[in-house]
Design a protein around this motif. Structure first.
Motif, PDB file in Angstrom:
ATOM      1  N   MET A  26      27.865  56.236 -12.278  1.00 25.45           N
ATOM      2  CA  MET A  26      26.849  56.861 -11.526  1.00 25.45           C
ATOM      3  C   MET A  26      25.500  57.425 -12.387  1.00 25.45           C
ATOM      4  N   LYS A  27      24.410  56.879 -11.981  1.00 24.99           N
ATOM      5  CA  LYS A  27      23.346  57.375 -12.740  1.00 24.99           C
ATOM      6  C   LYS A  27      22.991  58.899 -12.663  1.00 24.99           C
ATOM      7  N   ASN A  28      22.089  59.142 -13.650  1.00 23.19           N
ATOM      8  CA  ASN A  28      21.914  60.700 -13.430  1.00 23.19           C
ATOM      9  C   ASN A  28      20.903  60.992 -12.473  1.00 23.19           C
ATOM     10  N   ILE A  29      20.675  62.106 -11.856  1.00 22.53           N
ATOM     11  CA  ILE A  29      20.100  62.745 -10.683  1.00 22.53           C
ATOM     12  C   ILE A  29      19.150  63.860 -11.562  1.00 22.53           C
ATOM     13  N   ALA A  30      17.777  63.689 -11.761  1.00 22.88           N
ATOM     14  CA  ALA A  30      17.050  64.923 -12.065  1.00 22.88           C
ATOM     15  C   ALA A  30      16.227  65.531 -11.097  1.00 22.88           C
ATOM     16  N   LEU A  31      16.301  66.789 -10.929  1.00 21.30           N
ATOM     17  CA  LEU A  31      15.595  67.552 -10.003  1.00 21.30           C
ATOM     18  C   LEU A  31      14.299  68.196 -10.755  1.00 21.30           C
ATOM     19  N   ILE A  32      13.043  67.881 -10.150  1.00 18.22           N
ATOM     20  CA  ILE A  32      11.647  68.249 -10.603  1.00 18.22           C
ATOM     21  C   ILE A  32      11.342  69.206  -9.594  1.00 18.22           C
ATOM     22  N   GLY A  33      10.187  70.049 -10.057  1.00 20.68           N
ATOM     23  CA  GLY A  33       9.622  70.940  -8.785  1.00 20.68           C
ATOM     24  C   GLY A  33       9.264  71.972  -9.607  1.00 20.68           C
ATOM     25  N   ARG A  79      15.316  64.261 -23.856  1.00 18.09           N
ATOM     26  CA  ARG A  79      16.049  63.047 -24.644  1.00 18.09           C
ATOM     27  C   ARG A  79      17.411  63.158 -24.763  1.00 18.09           C
ATOM     28  N   ASP A  80      18.049  64.167 -24.858  1.00 18.05           N
ATOM     29  CA  ASP A  80      19.653  64.082 -25.056  1.00 18.05           C
ATOM     30  C   ASP A  80      20.323  63.933 -23.751  1.00 18.05           C
ATOM     31  N   LEU A  81      19.537  64.777 -22.681  1.00 17.84           N
ATOM     32  CA  LEU A  81      20.363  64.701 -21.304  1.00 17.84           C
ATOM     33  C   LEU A  81      19.910  63.261 -20.656  1.00 17.84           C
ATOM     34  N   SER A  82      19.160  62.783 -21.169  1.00 18.50           N
ATOM     35  CA  SER A  82      18.897  61.181 -20.494  1.00 18.50           C
ATOM     36  C   SER A  82      19.929  60.259 -20.997  1.00 18.50           C
ATOM     37  N   ARG A  83      20.323  60.632 -22.177  1.00 14.69           N
ATOM     38  CA  ARG A  83      21.356  59.800 -22.821  1.00 14.69           C
ATOM     39  C   ARG A  83      22.653  59.981 -22.320  1.00 14.69           C
ATOM     40  N   MET A  84      22.920  60.792 -21.562  1.00 13.59           N
ATOM     41  CA  MET A  84      24.162  61.258 -20.823  1.00 13.59           C
ATOM     42  C   MET A  84      24.358  60.407 -19.562  1.00 13.59           C
ATOM     43  N   GLU A  85      25.505  60.297 -18.736  1.00 12.28           N
ATOM     44  CA  GLU A  85      25.584  59.646 -17.541  1.00 12.28           C
ATOM     45  C   GLU A  85      26.319  60.389 -16.554  1.00 12.28           C
ATOM     46  N   GLY A  86      25.981  60.287 -15.487  1.00 12.39           N
ATOM     47  CA  GLY A  86      26.516  60.724 -14.157  1.00 12.39           C
ATOM     48  C   GLY A  86      26.543  62.272 -14.101  1.00 12.39           C
ATOM     49  N   ILE A  87      25.214  62.818 -14.558  1.00 12.78           N
ATOM     50  CA  ILE A  87      25.084  64.226 -14.598  1.00 12.78           C
ATOM     51  C   ILE A  87      23.892  64.704 -13.626  1.00 12.78           C
ATOM     52  N   VAL A  88      24.109  65.684 -12.953  1.00  9.35           N
ATOM     53  CA  VAL A  88      22.796  66.320 -11.986  1.00  9.35           C
ATOM     54  C   VAL A  88      22.042  67.156 -13.126  1.00  9.35           C
ATOM     55  N   ALA A 123       6.437  61.084 -21.704  1.00  9.54           N
ATOM     56  CA  ALA A 123       7.614  60.624 -22.154  1.00  9.54           C
ATOM     57  C   ALA A 123       8.987  61.612 -21.417  1.00  9.54           C
ATOM     58  N   ASN A 124       8.695  62.493 -20.981  1.00  7.64           N
ATOM     59  CA  ASN A 124      10.006  62.999 -20.367  1.00  7.64           C
ATOM     60  C   ASN A 124      10.125  62.322 -19.122  1.00  7.64           C
ATOM     61  N   VAL A 125       9.074  61.908 -18.296  1.00  8.97           N
ATOM     62  CA  VAL A 125       9.401  61.502 -16.962  1.00  8.97           C
ATOM     63  C   VAL A 125       9.972  59.798 -17.376  1.00  8.97           C
ATOM     64  N   ASP A 126       9.240  59.156 -18.330  1.00  8.85           N
ATOM     65  CA  ASP A 126       9.815  57.970 -18.622  1.00  8.85           C
ATOM     66  C   ASP A 126      11.556  57.995 -18.949  1.00  8.85           C
ATOM     67  N   ARG A 127      11.898  59.172 -19.676  1.00  9.09           N
ATOM     68  CA  ARG A 127      13.459  59.123 -20.171  1.00  9.09           C
ATOM     69  C   ARG A 127      14.047  59.467 -18.866  1.00  9.09           C
ATOM     70  N   LEU A 128      13.772  60.296 -18.025  1.00 12.85           N
ATOM     71  CA  LEU A 128      14.371  60.553 -16.626  1.00 12.85           C
ATOM     72  C   LEU A 128      14.592  59.669 -15.842  1.00 12.85           C
ATOM     73  N   HIS A 129      13.617  58.484 -15.844  1.00 11.73           N
ATOM     74  CA  HIS A 129      13.803  57.527 -15.324  1.00 11.73           C
ATOM     75  C   HIS A 129      14.936  56.350 -15.443  1.00 11.73           C
ATOM     76  N   GLU A 130      14.556  56.321 -16.820  1.00  7.87           N
ATOM     77  CA  GLU A 130      15.576  55.505 -17.743  1.00  7.87           C
ATOM     78  C   GLU A 130      16.930  55.952 -17.366  1.00  7.87           C
ATOM     79  N   GLY A 131      17.192  57.178 -17.521  1.00 11.84           N
ATOM     80  CA  GLY A 131      18.495  57.682 -17.310  1.00 11.84           C
ATOM     81  C   GLY A 131      19.138  57.712 -15.777  1.00 11.84           C
ATOM     82  N   GLY A 132      18.065  57.490 -14.701  1.00 10.26           N
ATOM     83  CA  GLY A 132      18.636  57.648 -13.458  1.00 10.26           C
ATOM     84  C   GLY A 132      17.417  57.853 -12.413  1.00 10.26           C
ATOM     85  N   LEU A 133      17.686  58.924 -11.383  1.00  9.89           N
ATOM     86  CA  LEU A 133      16.799  59.236 -10.282  1.00  9.89           C
ATOM     87  C   LEU A 133      16.234  60.201 -10.504  1.00  9.89           C
TER      88      LEU A 133
END
Length: 165
Positions: A1-8, A64-73, A85-95
Motif C-alpha cells: 500500500m502506498k502512503n496516504i498523506a492528509l493535508i489541510g 523526506r523521511d516519512l515519504s521514504r516509508m511505505e504503507g503509512i497514513v 519539495a514537500n508536495v513532490d515527495r508526498l506525491h512520490e510516496g503515495g496519495l
C-alpha cells in the motif's frame, strides 16, 4: 500500500481522521509534527521562536523521511504545502488527501495555544485559509470536506479512497 498523506489547515482534523483512517486500513499512523519534534529533539514552538524558516527546514527533513516509508497514513502540518519539495515527495510516496474544513468552523473549536500560527486570533485563521486554499487544492489528489459528524467524514474518506482505486 502506498502512503496516504492528509493535508489541510491547522485544526482541519488531519490527526483525528488520520488515526481513524489508519485504524480502518489496518496500517500505521504518523503525525508529522510529533515525528519532527522527536527526531529533531526540539518543540515546534522553539523552531518558530527562532524563525518560521527554521521550522519549515525541519518540516522538509521530516517529510523526506516519512515519504521514504511505505504503507503509512501521515497527518502533515498545515503549512507543508508551502514548499513544493514537500508536495513532490508526498506525491512520490503515495496519495495526498486535502481535508477541507471551513475557517469559520476551525475558529470555533481549535486550541490555538498549541498552534503557533493561529495565536494571533480568528482573523489569522481566515488569512491563512485564503493564502493556502489554492495550494491545498493544487496539491491534492482527493479533496474531502470536513463537515458533519466525525463518523460521516471518516466514511467519506474511505469511500473517496475506494473510488480512487
Amino acid at each position: 500500500m502506498k502512503n496516504i498523506a492528509l493535508i489541510g489547515m491547522p485544526g482541519s482534523g488531519k490527526t483525528t481522521f488520520g488515526k481513524g483512517l489508519a485504524r480502518v486500513l489496518c496500517c500505521p499512523f504518523v503525525d508529522a509534527d510529533d515525528y519532527l519534534e522527536k527526531k529533531e529533539g526540539r518543540t515546534i514552538q522553539s523552531f518558530f521562536a527562532e524563525s518560521e524558516k527554521a521550522f519549515r527546514d525541519a518540516e522538509e527533513r521530516t517529510i523526506r523521511d516519512l515519504s521514504r516509508m511505505e504503507g503509512i497514513v501521515i497527518a502533515t502540518g498545515g503549512g507543508v504545502i508551502k514548499r513544493k519539495a514537500n508536495v513532490d515527495r508526498l506525491h512520490e510516496g503515495g496519495l495526498i488527501i486535502f481535508l477541507d474544513r471551513l475557517p469559520e468552523d476551525i475558529v470555533t473549536d481549535v486550541e490555538v495555544e498549541k498552534r503557533p500560527l493561529l495565536r494571533e486570533g480568528p482573523d489569522r485563521v481566515f488569512a491563512l485559509y485564503k493564502e493556502r486554499i489554492a495550494l491545498y487544492r493544487e496539491a491534492a489528489d482527493i479533496t474531502v470536506a470536513n463537515r458533519g459528524r466525525e463518523e460521516e467524514v471518516l466514511e467519506n474518506l474511505v469511500e473517496a479512497l475506494k473510488e480512487q482505486g
